[in-house]
Design a protein around this motif. Structure first.
Motif, PDB file in Angstrom:
ATOM      1  N   PRO A  58       0.823  -1.214   0.000  1.00 47.23           N
ATOM      2  CA  PRO A  58       0.000   0.000   0.000  1.00 47.23           C
ATOM      3  C   PRO A  58       0.859   1.267   0.000  1.00 47.23           C
ATOM      4  O   PRO A  58       1.695   1.474   0.875  1.00 47.23           O
ATOM      5  CB  PRO A  58      -0.784  -0.122   1.312  1.00 47.23           C
ATOM      6  N   GLY A  59       0.682   2.111  -1.001  1.00 50.64           N
ATOM      7  CA  GLY A  59       1.453   3.348  -1.066  1.00 50.64           C
ATOM      8  C   GLY A  59       2.938   3.073  -1.147  1.00 50.64           C
ATOM      9  O   GLY A  59       3.413   2.326  -2.016  1.00 50.64           O
ATOM     10  N   ASP A  60       3.684   3.637  -0.192  1.00 55.53           N
ATOM     11  CA  ASP A  60       5.140   3.420  -0.164  1.00 55.53           C
ATOM     12  C   ASP A  60       5.526   2.353   0.856  1.00 55.53           C
ATOM     13  O   ASP A  60       6.706   2.202   1.176  1.00 55.53           O
ATOM     14  CB  ASP A  60       5.858   4.736   0.158  1.00 55.53           C
ATOM     15  N   ALA A  61       4.538   1.614   1.355  1.00 58.48           N
ATOM     16  CA  ALA A  61       4.797   0.575   2.360  1.00 58.48           C
ATOM     17  C   ALA A  61       4.833  -0.799   1.706  1.00 58.48           C
ATOM     18  O   ALA A  61       4.324  -1.002   0.597  1.00 58.48           O
ATOM     19  CB  ALA A  61       3.732   0.616   3.445  1.00 58.48           C
ATOM     20  N   ILE A  62       5.429  -1.732   2.413  1.00 57.06           N
ATOM     21  CA  ILE A  62       5.521  -3.119   1.953  1.00 57.06           C
ATOM     22  C   ILE A  62       5.252  -4.034   3.142  1.00 57.06           C
ATOM     23  O   ILE A  62       5.836  -3.855   4.213  1.00 57.06           O
ATOM     24  CB  ILE A  62       6.904  -3.427   1.355  1.00 57.06           C
ATOM     25  N   ILE A  63       4.381  -5.015   2.961  1.00 55.85           N
ATOM     26  CA  ILE A  63       4.078  -6.002   4.002  1.00 55.85           C
ATOM     27  C   ILE A  63       4.329  -7.387   3.421  1.00 55.85           C
ATOM     28  O   ILE A  63       3.867  -7.704   2.321  1.00 55.85           O
ATOM     29  CB  ILE A  63       2.619  -5.888   4.483  1.00 55.85           C
ATOM     30  N   ALA A  64       5.078  -8.203   4.156  1.00 52.68           N
ATOM     31  CA  ALA A  64       5.392  -9.554   3.704  1.00 52.68           C
ATOM     32  C   ALA A  64       5.429 -10.486   4.907  1.00 52.68           C
ATOM     33  O   ALA A  64       5.466 -10.038   6.055  1.00 52.68           O
ATOM     34  CB  ALA A  64       6.726  -9.580   2.965  1.00 52.68           C
ATOM     35  N   ASP A  65       5.410 -11.794   4.633  1.00 53.99           N
ATOM     36  CA  ASP A  65       5.588 -12.738   5.732  1.00 53.99           C
ATOM     37  C   ASP A  65       6.505 -13.882   5.304  1.00 53.99           C
ATOM     38  O   ASP A  65       6.675 -14.159   4.115  1.00 53.99           O
ATOM     39  CB  ASP A  65       4.254 -13.237   6.287  1.00 53.99           C
ATOM     40  N   PHE A  66       7.110 -14.537   6.312  1.00 53.84           N
ATOM     41  CA  PHE A  66       8.107 -15.577   6.089  1.00 53.84           C
ATOM     42  C   PHE A  66       7.826 -16.761   7.011  1.00 53.84           C
ATOM     43  O   PHE A  66       7.474 -16.567   8.180  1.00 53.84           O
ATOM     44  CB  PHE A  66       9.517 -15.065   6.405  1.00 53.84           C
ATOM     45  N   PRO A  67       8.046 -17.979   6.531  1.00 49.08           N
ATOM     46  CA  PRO A  67       7.928 -19.136   7.422  1.00 49.08           C
ATOM     47  C   PRO A  67       9.117 -19.281   8.356  1.00 49.08           C
ATOM     48  O   PRO A  67       9.042 -19.973   9.365  1.00 49.08           O
ATOM     49  CB  PRO A  67       7.852 -20.320   6.445  1.00 49.08           C
ATOM     50  N   SER A  68      10.248 -18.625   8.031  1.00 50.74           N
ATOM     51  CA  SER A  68      11.470 -18.718   8.834  1.00 50.74           C
ATOM     52  C   SER A  68      11.844 -17.355   9.407  1.00 50.74           C
ATOM     53  O   SER A  68      11.935 -16.367   8.666  1.00 50.74           O
ATOM     54  CB  SER A  68      12.628 -19.253   7.982  1.00 50.74           C
ATOM     55  N   VAL A  69      12.079 -17.309  10.730  1.00 50.59           N
ATOM     56  CA  VAL A  69      12.495 -16.066  11.381  1.00 50.59           C
ATOM     57  C   VAL A  69      13.881 -15.659  10.896  1.00 50.59           C
ATOM     58  O   VAL A  69      14.134 -14.487  10.580  1.00 50.59           O
ATOM     59  CB  VAL A  69      12.513 -16.231  12.915  1.00 50.59           C
ATOM     60  N   VAL A  70      14.801 -16.620  10.835  1.00 50.86           N
ATOM     61  CA  VAL A  70      16.178 -16.326  10.443  1.00 50.86           C
ATOM     62  C   VAL A  70      16.243 -15.810   9.009  1.00 50.86           C
ATOM     63  O   VAL A  70      16.936 -14.833   8.716  1.00 50.86           O
ATOM     64  CB  VAL A  70      17.066 -17.581  10.610  1.00 50.86           C
ATOM     65  N   LYS A  71      15.494 -16.445   8.110  1.00 52.50           N
ATOM     66  CA  LYS A  71      15.505 -15.996   6.715  1.00 52.50           C
ATOM     67  C   LYS A  71      14.871 -14.615   6.560  1.00 52.50           C
ATOM     68  O   LYS A  71      15.276 -13.826   5.701  1.00 52.50           O
ATOM     69  CB  LYS A  71      14.790 -17.019   5.831  1.00 52.50           C
ATOM     70  N   ALA A  72      13.877 -14.325   7.388  1.00 58.17           N
ATOM     71  CA  ALA A  72      13.260 -12.998   7.351  1.00 58.17           C
ATOM     72  C   ALA A  72      14.269 -11.927   7.736  1.00 58.17           C
ATOM     73  O   ALA A  72      14.342 -10.857   7.112  1.00 58.17           O
ATOM     74  CB  ALA A  72      12.056 -12.958   8.283  1.00 58.17           C
ATOM     75  N   LEU A  73      15.071 -12.204   8.775  1.00 53.69           N
ATOM     76  CA  LEU A  73      16.099 -11.252   9.187  1.00 53.69           C
ATOM     77  C   LEU A  73      17.181 -11.131   8.120  1.00 53.69           C
ATOM     78  O   LEU A  73      17.603 -10.017   7.775  1.00 53.69           O
ATOM     79  CB  LEU A  73      16.712 -11.682  10.515  1.00 53.69           C
ATOM     80  N   ASP A  74      17.645 -12.270   7.601  1.00 58.10           N
ATOM     81  CA  ASP A  74      18.676 -12.234   6.561  1.00 58.10           C
ATOM     82  C   ASP A  74      18.214 -11.424   5.349  1.00 58.10           C
ATOM     83  O   ASP A  74      18.970 -10.633   4.777  1.00 58.10           O
ATOM     84  CB  ASP A  74      19.027 -13.652   6.112  1.00 58.10           C
ATOM     85  N   CYS A  75      16.964 -11.617   4.981  1.00 57.10           N
ATOM     86  CA  CYS A  75      16.395 -10.888   3.851  1.00 57.10           C
ATOM     87  C   CYS A  75      16.373  -9.384   4.130  1.00 57.10           C
ATOM     88  O   CYS A  75      16.769  -8.572   3.283  1.00 57.10           O
ATOM     89  CB  CYS A  75      14.981 -11.392   3.572  1.00 57.10           C
ATOM     90  N   SER A  76      15.942  -9.009   5.334  1.00 56.73           N
ATOM     91  CA  SER A  76      15.875  -7.589   5.710  1.00 56.73           C
ATOM     92  C   SER A  76      17.254  -6.941   5.691  1.00 56.73           C
ATOM     93  O   SER A  76      17.430  -5.812   5.192  1.00 56.73           O
ATOM     94  CB  SER A  76      15.249  -7.446   7.102  1.00 56.73           C
ATOM     95  N   VAL A  77      18.251  -7.648   6.210  1.00 52.02           N
ATOM     96  CA  VAL A  77      19.609  -7.115   6.247  1.00 52.02           C
ATOM     97  C   VAL A  77      20.161  -6.966   4.835  1.00 52.02           C
ATOM     98  O   VAL A  77      20.795  -5.946   4.502  1.00 52.02           O
ATOM     99  CB  VAL A  77      20.519  -8.034   7.093  1.00 52.02           C
ATOM    100  N   THR A  78      19.924  -7.952   3.989  1.00 51.32           N
ATOM    101  CA  THR A  78      20.400  -7.880   2.596  1.00 51.32           C
ATOM    102  C   THR A  78      19.787  -6.695   1.865  1.00 51.32           C
ATOM    103  O   THR A  78      20.482  -5.946   1.161  1.00 51.32           O
ATOM    104  CB  THR A  78      20.051  -9.188   1.850  1.00 51.32           C
ATOM    105  N   ILE A  79      18.473  -6.519   2.011  1.00 48.36           N
ATOM    106  CA  ILE A  79      17.779  -5.401   1.351  1.00 48.36           C
ATOM    107  C   ILE A  79      18.341  -4.071   1.820  1.00 48.36           C
ATOM    108  O   ILE A  79      18.666  -3.186   0.998  1.00 48.36           O
ATOM    109  CB  ILE A  79      16.264  -5.476   1.627  1.00 48.36           C
ATOM    110  N   GLN A  80      18.493  -3.907   3.129  1.00 43.65           N
ATOM    111  CA  GLN A  80      18.975  -2.626   3.654  1.00 43.65           C
ATOM    112  C   GLN A  80      20.423  -2.365   3.237  1.00 43.65           C
ATOM    113  O   GLN A  80      20.779  -1.217   2.915  1.00 43.65           O
ATOM    114  CB  GLN A  80      18.840  -2.599   5.183  1.00 43.65           C
TER     115      GLN A  80
END
Length: 287
Positions: A58-80
């Protein structure tokens, strides 16, 4: 409809938001829109690689979900890290990311509930170019990733009854980032539990020392008792009319008695004092 059940799941929710989007649109609409599209494509790519899925944009926001906590963090760090590396000026897209592990309601391809709301509130607490995670996420990744999170305290966030522990990862090195103040109520609770843990450890250590003292007493008692028994038997079989074993046994008996008083005397004394105090307190009654 009767009998219809609500579908739920435990998942890791990512909420991201672009910094200064409205101001950037005022300065340069076309470039800002293009930057947003490129950022969305980056999020889509990395989220899919990490096994997650985009819920909504929505707008300039992004909402997503992950089955893995570790992969969610890794993904966030890579993007940033990729966004921070590509920054060239103030119109370069920068995001805040919030992560939370929580139970959500599933409606079609969308998700709802406090788990999503908490992730959105954490996104607002995150440093620009960084990530803010909840205590539930931190508990799962703290031993798996060598990242330095700054504890922000227990945060009282909008529309959430319980305070939320928050941890920030400042990947962009923004020196102006200020962590939010922790909840005073949560600070007191945390201090109470820490103190209780210390007192519990002290009590356990005292009990262990007492057990060691008692075990040492029994180890010393056995050989001395054996010697006294042996002397008694020799005395009975050789000269039953004269109990001479008493004289060598007496000093050993005194040593055993003193040792027993040292090991057991204080414990029973403390128990007696406490019991006596409670008896007098009950007799006196309330003031």
């Amino acid at each position: 409809m009767m009998g219809q059940t609500t579908e739920r799941k435990l998942t890791t929710i990512l909420c991201a938001d672009m910094k200064g989007y409205s101001k950037m649109m005022e300065q340069d609409e076309e470039r800002t829109l293009q930057s947003l599209k490129e950022a969305r494509a980056l999020f889509q790519e990395e989220i899919e690689i990490s096994g997650g899925r985009i819920i909504n944009m929505p707008g300039d926001a992004i909402i997503a979900d992950f089955p893995s906590v570790v992969k969610a963090l890794d993904c966030s760090v890579t993007i940033q890290n990729r966004l921070n590396d590509d920054k060239v000026d103030e119109l370069s897209p920068q995001f805040r990311i919030g992560l939370n592990l929580g139970d959500v309601i599933i409606e079609g391809s969308d998700i709802f509930g406090d788990g999503v709301n908490i992730a959105a509130r954490l996104e607002g607490l995150a440093p620009v170019g960084g990530v803010c995670i909840s205590g539930t996420v931190y508990d799962h990744i703290k031993a798996k990733r060598p990242l330095e999170f700054e504890y922000m305290g227990a945060q009282h966030v909008k529309n959430i009854q319980e305070d939320v522990d928050a941890y920030a990862l400042n990947l962009a090195g923004d020196k102006e980032f200020k962590k939010a103040a922790p909840s005073k109520k949560k600070q007191k609770t945390r201090h109470y539990h820490q103190q209780a843990e210390i007192e519990g450890e002290d009590e356990e250590a005292q009990l262990r020392r007492q057990v060691k003292r008692e075990a040492g007493f029994y180890r010393r008692l056995l050989p001395m008792g054996g010697v006294i028994l042996l002397l008694f038997l020799i005395n009975i079989f050789t000269s039953p009319g004269y109990l001479w074993f008493i004289w060598p046994a007496m000093p050993m008996s005194v040593v055993i008695a003193l040792d027993a008083m040292r090991v057991f005397g204080r414990r029973h004394s403390d128990d007696w004092e406490e019991k006596r105090f409670q008896e007098l307190k009950q007799k006196k009654g309330p003031q």
